[in-house]
Design an enzyme around this catalytic site. Structure first.
Site, short mmCIF file in Angstrom:
data_model
loop_
_atom_site.label_atom_id
_atom_site.label_comp_id
_atom_site.label_asym_id
_atom_site.label_seq_id
_atom_site.Cartn_x
_atom_site.Cartn_y
_atom_site.Cartn_z
CB SER A 66 22.74 24.62 -87.35
OG SER A 66 23.68 24.12 -86.55
CG ASP A 104 20.98 23.80 -80.21
OD1 ASP A 104 21.05 24.28 -79.31
OD2 ASP A 104 21.32 24.00 -81.60
CD GLU A 203 22.87 32.80 -84.08
OE1 GLU A 203 22.97 32.46 -85.38
OE2 GLU A 203 22.43 31.81 -83.20
#
Length: 288
Positions: A66, A104, A203
């Protein structure tokens, strides 16, 4: 890229820890399963200073892809590279001493084969000092999760709304509204857990799916737009702090940092323009 894993305590901006705590470990996370366990606290971090501020309060820090949107202003996470993840991952490790740091794996760095995933993950852990990687995907990625786990690389899974697949999903809406999609998401989570993931991020799903997954898998689940019945929660720190005006529906803003920063800068600008800053306290005078 050379990486240093220590904080420079020689500068005024360093945050030395007088009583360092032992880092949270993967086995410790595994044990935080079930309604009787204390829920896991996870936030994203991308920089040394944010890691320093978040670390004492969190069990896990996620160096999320992100950062493509939050730090670089990219339209999605798809353009994020391994080099970008390594640079920010190393910064977060340097700025923390307690939380387990998860990094990530960016789009394109692991999907081709388990071997590609191992090469990317091993490089990221070596470059950053992070303890684990996170990858998106369900049953199709289960062989890769198993391949990494069996070779000493701890893996966090990620099911439901998977941002790297935004082009396939057609947007960031909640997933699992149809029975078929709900069943697939649950099956994906079970497959990833059975393959060896030590935790799973769920999510952007309708709540019953998150509850069902949490009840079915042996590893902790970490919700984001899921359910408070998950074994933990994660948010993008900048969203939670109120640094952006627009955030996903599932975000609770615990502060209005954007407003506070704007007000502080407005005051600074006024002081500069009126010559009230710098004052006597901020300038150097000749020695008498």
């Amino acid at each position: 890229m050379s990486t240093t894993f220590t904080i420079d305590t020689a500068t005024s901006r360093a945050n030395p820890t007088p009583a360092p705590m032992k880092r949270v470990t993967v086995p410790m996370i595994r044990q935080r399963k079930g309604a009787e366990a204390e829920p896991l606290v996870m936030l994203t971090a991308y920089t040394v200073r944010m890691a320093q501020l978040l670390d004492p309060h969190c069990d896990m820090l996620l160096v999320g892809d992100s950062l493509g949107q939050v730090i670089y202003g990219l339209p999605s996470t798809v353009p994020v590279t391994l080099d970008m993840m390594a640079a920010h991952g190393a910064a977060v490790v340097r700025g923390s001493y307690h939380s387990l740091v998860v990094i990530d794996m960016p789009f394109g760095s692991y999907e081709a084969s388990p071997e590609q995933a191992f090469e990317s993950a091993a490089w990221l852990l070596k470059e950053t000092g992070a303890a684990a990687v996170k990858l998106e995907g369900g049953a199709a990625m289960a062989p890769t999760v198993r391949f990494l786990s069996e070779r000493g690389i701890p893996v966090v899974g990620h099911v439901g709304l998977t941002p790297q697949a935004v082009n396939m999903l057609g947007g960031y809406g909640a997933r699992g509204r149809s029975e078929a999609e709900a069943a697939k998401i649950v099956g994906d989570a079970v497959a990833v857990a059975d393959a060896g993931a030590f935790a799973i991020v769920i999510e952007g799903v309708v709540e019953p799916i998150a509850i069902e997954i949490t009840d079915k898998v042996a590893c902790p689940t970490i919700g984001i737009g899921a359910s408070n019945r998950c074994d933990g929660q994660v948010l993008v720190a900048e969203d939670m702090l109120g640094l952006f005006e627009r955030t996903p529906r599932f975000v609770k803003k615990f502060d209005d940092m954007a407003g506070r920063i704007s007000a502080a800068v407005e005051t600074y600008a006024a002081d500069v323009r009126s010559r009230a800053f710098p004052g006597d306290e901020q300038v150097y005078r000749p020695k008498s």
